[in-house]
Design a protein around this motif. Structure first.
Motif, PDB file in Angstrom:
ATOM      1  N   ALA A 118     162.865  64.243 -99.528  1.00 27.78           N
ATOM      2  CA  ALA A 118     161.683  63.444 -99.197  1.00 27.78           C
ATOM      3  C   ALA A 118     161.622  62.308-100.200  1.00 27.78           C
ATOM      4  O   ALA A 118     162.201  62.393-101.285  1.00 27.78           O
ATOM      5  CB  ALA A 118     160.413  64.283 -99.280  1.00 27.78           C
ATOM      6  N   GLU A 122     156.368  59.633 -99.803  1.00 27.27           N
ATOM      7  CA  GLU A 122     155.977  60.624 -98.803  1.00 27.27           C
ATOM      8  C   GLU A 122     155.292  61.827 -99.450  1.00 27.27           C
ATOM      9  O   GLU A 122     154.347  62.382 -98.900  1.00 27.27           O
ATOM     10  CB  GLU A 122     157.206  61.096 -98.026  1.00 27.27           C
ATOM     11  CG  GLU A 122     157.757  60.070 -97.050  1.00 27.27           C
ATOM     12  CD  GLU A 122     159.057  60.539 -96.423  1.00 27.27           C
ATOM     13  OE1 GLU A 122     159.346  60.103 -95.294  1.00 27.27           O
ATOM     14  OE2 GLU A 122     159.795  61.328 -97.049  1.00 27.27           O
ATOM     15  N   LEU A 214     161.638  65.102 -89.402  1.00 27.22           N
ATOM     16  CA  LEU A 214     161.120  66.395 -88.975  1.00 27.22           C
ATOM     17  C   LEU A 214     161.507  66.737 -87.541  1.00 27.22           C
ATOM     18  O   LEU A 214     161.498  67.908 -87.159  1.00 27.22           O
ATOM     19  CB  LEU A 214     159.598  66.415 -89.131  1.00 27.22           C
ATOM     20  CG  LEU A 214     159.111  66.396 -90.585  1.00 27.22           C
ATOM     21  CD1 LEU A 214     157.596  66.305 -90.635  1.00 27.22           C
ATOM     22  CD2 LEU A 214     159.585  67.619 -91.345  1.00 27.22           C
ATOM     23  N   TRP A 249     154.217  70.262 -98.335  1.00 33.80           N
ATOM     24  CA  TRP A 249     154.548  68.887 -97.925  1.00 33.80           C
ATOM     25  C   TRP A 249     155.062  68.877 -96.487  1.00 33.80           C
ATOM     26  O   TRP A 249     154.673  68.014 -95.692  1.00 33.80           O
ATOM     27  CB  TRP A 249     155.603  68.302 -98.861  1.00 33.80           C
ATOM     28  CG  TRP A 249     156.244  67.075 -98.292  1.00 33.80           C
ATOM     29  CD1 TRP A 249     155.709  65.815 -98.230  1.00 33.80           C
ATOM     30  CD2 TRP A 249     157.516  67.000 -97.638  1.00 33.80           C
ATOM     31  NE1 TRP A 249     156.579  64.964 -97.590  1.00 33.80           N
ATOM     32  CE2 TRP A 249     157.695  65.656 -97.211  1.00 33.80           C
ATOM     33  CE3 TRP A 249     158.516  67.921 -97.381  1.00 33.80           C
ATOM     34  CZ2 TRP A 249     158.828  65.233 -96.540  1.00 33.80           C
ATOM     35  CZ3 TRP A 249     159.665  67.496 -96.709  1.00 33.80           C
ATOM     36  CH2 TRP A 249     159.808  66.174 -96.303  1.00 33.80           C
ATOM     37  N   SER A 252     152.211  69.276 -94.164  1.00 33.89           N
ATOM     38  CA  SER A 252     151.394  68.047 -94.144  1.00 33.89           C
ATOM     39  C   SER A 252     152.073  66.954 -93.339  1.00 33.89           C
ATOM     40  O   SER A 252     151.412  66.219 -92.592  1.00 33.89           O
ATOM     41  CB  SER A 252     151.154  67.566 -95.588  1.00 33.89           C
ATOM     42  OG  SER A 252     150.505  68.551 -96.346  1.00 33.89           O
ATOM     43  N   GLU A 253     153.397  66.826 -93.473  1.00 31.31           N
ATOM     44  CA  GLU A 253     154.119  65.817 -92.705  1.00 31.31           C
ATOM     45  C   GLU A 253     154.074  66.119 -91.208  1.00 31.31           C
ATOM     46  O   GLU A 253     153.902  65.210 -90.388  1.00 31.31           O
ATOM     47  CB  GLU A 253     155.580  65.756 -93.180  1.00 31.31           C
ATOM     48  CG  GLU A 253     155.769  65.105 -94.534  1.00 31.31           C
ATOM     49  CD  GLU A 253     155.390  63.632 -94.526  1.00 31.31           C
ATOM     50  OE1 GLU A 253     156.043  62.852 -93.815  1.00 31.31           O
ATOM     51  OE2 GLU A 253     154.424  63.273 -95.211  1.00 31.31           O
ATOM     52  N   GLU A 256     150.711  65.064 -90.012  1.00 29.95           N
ATOM     53  CA  GLU A 256     150.542  63.620 -89.937  1.00 29.95           C
ATOM     54  C   GLU A 256     151.339  63.000 -88.790  1.00 29.95           C
ATOM     55  O   GLU A 256     150.880  62.058 -88.138  1.00 29.95           O
ATOM     56  CB  GLU A 256     150.963  62.969 -91.266  1.00 29.95           C
ATOM     57  CG  GLU A 256     150.096  63.336 -92.454  1.00 29.95           C
ATOM     58  CD  GLU A 256     148.692  62.763 -92.362  1.00 29.95           C
ATOM     59  OE1 GLU A 256     148.508  61.759 -91.633  1.00 29.95           O
ATOM     60  OE2 GLU A 256     147.782  63.320 -92.996  1.00 29.95           O
ATOM     61  N   GLU A 257     152.528  63.522 -88.527  1.00 30.52           N
ATOM     62  CA  GLU A 257     153.441  62.855 -87.605  1.00 30.52           C
ATOM     63  C   GLU A 257     153.299  63.282 -86.144  1.00 30.52           C
ATOM     64  O   GLU A 257     153.513  62.477 -85.243  1.00 30.52           O
ATOM     65  CB  GLU A 257     154.892  63.088 -88.044  1.00 30.52           C
ATOM     66  CG  GLU A 257     155.264  62.372 -89.339  1.00 30.52           C
ATOM     67  CD  GLU A 257     156.749  62.470 -89.633  1.00 30.52           C
ATOM     68  OE1 GLU A 257     157.518  62.831 -88.712  1.00 30.52           O
ATOM     69  OE2 GLU A 257     157.142  62.189 -90.782  1.00 30.52           O
TER      70      GLU A 257
END
Length: 519
Positions: A118, A122, A214, A249, A252-253, A256-257
């Protein structure tokens, strides 16, 4: 949860988990309501995790799971029809057939799987602070560093970028303090030391490019079955905060995505978080708030999160309340604290008048569990005592040769294996120091002189070394200023006054070159 159907096999709507007086089914449409797998060491949590992962993969749902001990890697190879497995399958009405599942191995250190990276940006200051165990003051300074990098248009990709921006704010501490609050060089120095600790733990390999996409976790194979993504975590677990923060993380990604998905007929991805207590140990309030938010809202993105830990009390109540699908293996009550933990675990289930839940938790044998899955309109079913079905893939680790063969045929082979060092904060700031990056609105005679000096001494400046050229430069600065540049500026000085040219030459050039020549 219970059914009278005698055919014990997965359906397009449900995963068969095991059987007691009745069969236990995990409904796919409710699987994104999250879950919890708990129990003492050696009671069968990993096998239960594998059974659930196999069921999701068969249903076309990609799976991500951390493999702490290496045992879960066996899901990539066909199981063996051993006597005890055949006996258990027969008792459940299963027609046992061995199976294997398409698997991608990942490894932060790039040793037993594809590298996982990452960028620093990010990760963000909140998670980085947790990773480095910073206090509130240090976290505040780290936030300032990210803010300054954003304002300066500096990309924070890897560890050297973060070091460079921290050095930058230390050098400009006085002016930044008036704008953002106190920035002390001592605090920056402490953060730099914590960065060194993180590097020694292997964190430097995690930050950089190419960063993980991801979507590579959300693949299906040629048969339409979900790919199983295994994070090799045996070495990563030696740095518990790095492990826990890394997995947070990722969650969380995903949050968000991914777009909103509502309540899909099956999850887009199921995420198993082993040793989940590490996520919550000594977590500051800001981080706990983030964890609770992600767990509460990520189900609407079609992601199911399953925490795996020894006891339900390892998970905070606000998070525990979001975990609707429960599998509880045996707990032992040797101490008063253990007894309290058993009672707390029993209270998390919907009571069954046929069972003394607290007593049964202490009596469960290996491979047995108390389960309660969501049913109907999303309400928990009554707790049932069951025997977990046997996995169809191998139970236990694979060999290094088998792992290599899988990686050689991986759909992401070559995509992440080579590090890319793009121009980012470190390179830009070094160019500024060397005089190769002209300041906005520049281009005058002093900028051009700075560029020439930067060309001469820039290589060693970027390397952070005191070169012979710099030592010489320090000794001849005044001479160069007076004899070379002073003469140039003197021409301008004649228009203003003869005496001004020399003084302007000396002051301007020393100001322009002093920062470089002091390094």
């Amino acid at each position: 949860m219970a059914t009278s159907d005698t055919k014990m096999a997965d359906t397009i709507e449900q995963i068969f988990i095991g059987k007691g007086e009745a069969a236990a089914w995990l409904t796919l449409a409710l699987a994104n309501r999250h879950g919890l797998v708990t129990g003492a060491t050696g009671t069968g949590k990993t096998v239960s995790l594998q059974v659930m992962a196999e069921g999701f993969a068969r249903a076309g749902v990609p799976v991500f799971a951390a493999d702490i001990k290496g045992d879960l890697s066996g899901i990539s190879e066909a199981g063996e029809a051993k006597d005890f497995i055949l006996k258990r399958a027969s008792e459940m009405g299963l027609s046992f057939q061995t199976d294997r599942f398409s698997t991608i191995f990942w490894d932060v250190f790039g040793e037993q799987g594809h590298p996982v990276r990452a960028t620093v940006s990010e990760m963000g200051p909140l998670l980085l602070s947790r990773m480095m165990d910073l206090n509130d003051v240090q976290e505040g300074v780290l936030n300032i560093a990210f803010k300054v990098a954003d304002e300066q248009g500096l990309l924070l990709l890897d560890m050297k970028d973060l070091r460079a921006i921290l050095s930058f704010i230390a050098e400009h501490a006085n002016e930044l303090t008036t704008q953002y609050g106190n920035v002390s060089k001592q605090t920056v120095g402490t953060i730099q030391r914590q960065l060194l600790v993180l590097e020694n733990q292997g964190g430097a390999k995690f930050f950089g490019e190419p960063a993980l996409a991801l979507k590579d976790f959300m693949r299906t194979d040629s048969d339409g079955r979900g790919m199983v993504n295994i994070l090799v975590a045996d070495r990563l677990m030696q740095s518990p905060q790095l492990y826990a923060t890394f997995l947070l993380w990722m969650l969380s990604e995903l949050f968000e995505e991914l777009p909103e998905a509502g309540d899909p007929p099956k999850p887009k991805l199921v995420f198993f978080f082993d040793e989940a207590h590490l996520l919550f140990n000594d977590a500051p309030k800001a981080l706990m708030d983030k964890i609770e938010q992600v767990v509460r809202l990520i189900r609407s993105k079609g992601v199911g999160v399953y925490f795996v830990t020894q006891n339900p009390i390892d998970v905070p109540d606000k998070v525990l309340a979001q975990l609707g699908n429960r599998v509880q293996h045996a707990l032992r009550a040797f101490t008063p604290r253990d007894q309290k933990a058993v009672a707390a675990a029993a209270e998390t289930f919907r009571p069954n008048p046929k069972l003394d839940t607290a007593q049964v938790i202490m009596e469960l044998g290996k491979g047995e569990a108390l389960v309660s899955f969501l049913e109907g309109n999303g309400t928990p079913a009554m707790v049932e005592r069951i025997m977990i079905r046997p996995p169809t893939a191998r139970i236990g680790p694979i060999t290094p040769e088998e792992r290599k063969a899988i990686m050689d045929n991986s759909p992401v082979k070559g995509k992440y294996d080579t590090t890319i060092d793009s121009e980012s904060a470190y390179e830009v700031l070094q160019k500024r120091v060397a005089g190769n990056a002209a300041a906005p609105g520049g281009g005058g005679i002093l900028d051009r002189i700075g560029a020439i000096v930067g060309t001469i001494f820039g290589t060693n400046v970027r390397r952070g070394k005191l070169s012979t050229g710099q030592v010489i430069a320090r000794n001849v600065t005044r001479s160069v200023t007076n004899q070379v540049v002073g003469g140039v500026v003197a021409g301008l000085g004649k228009k203003v006054g003869g005496s001004i040219g020399g003084s302007v030459g000396r002051s301007l050039v020393r100001g322009a070159l002093g920062g470089l020549l002091r390094r």
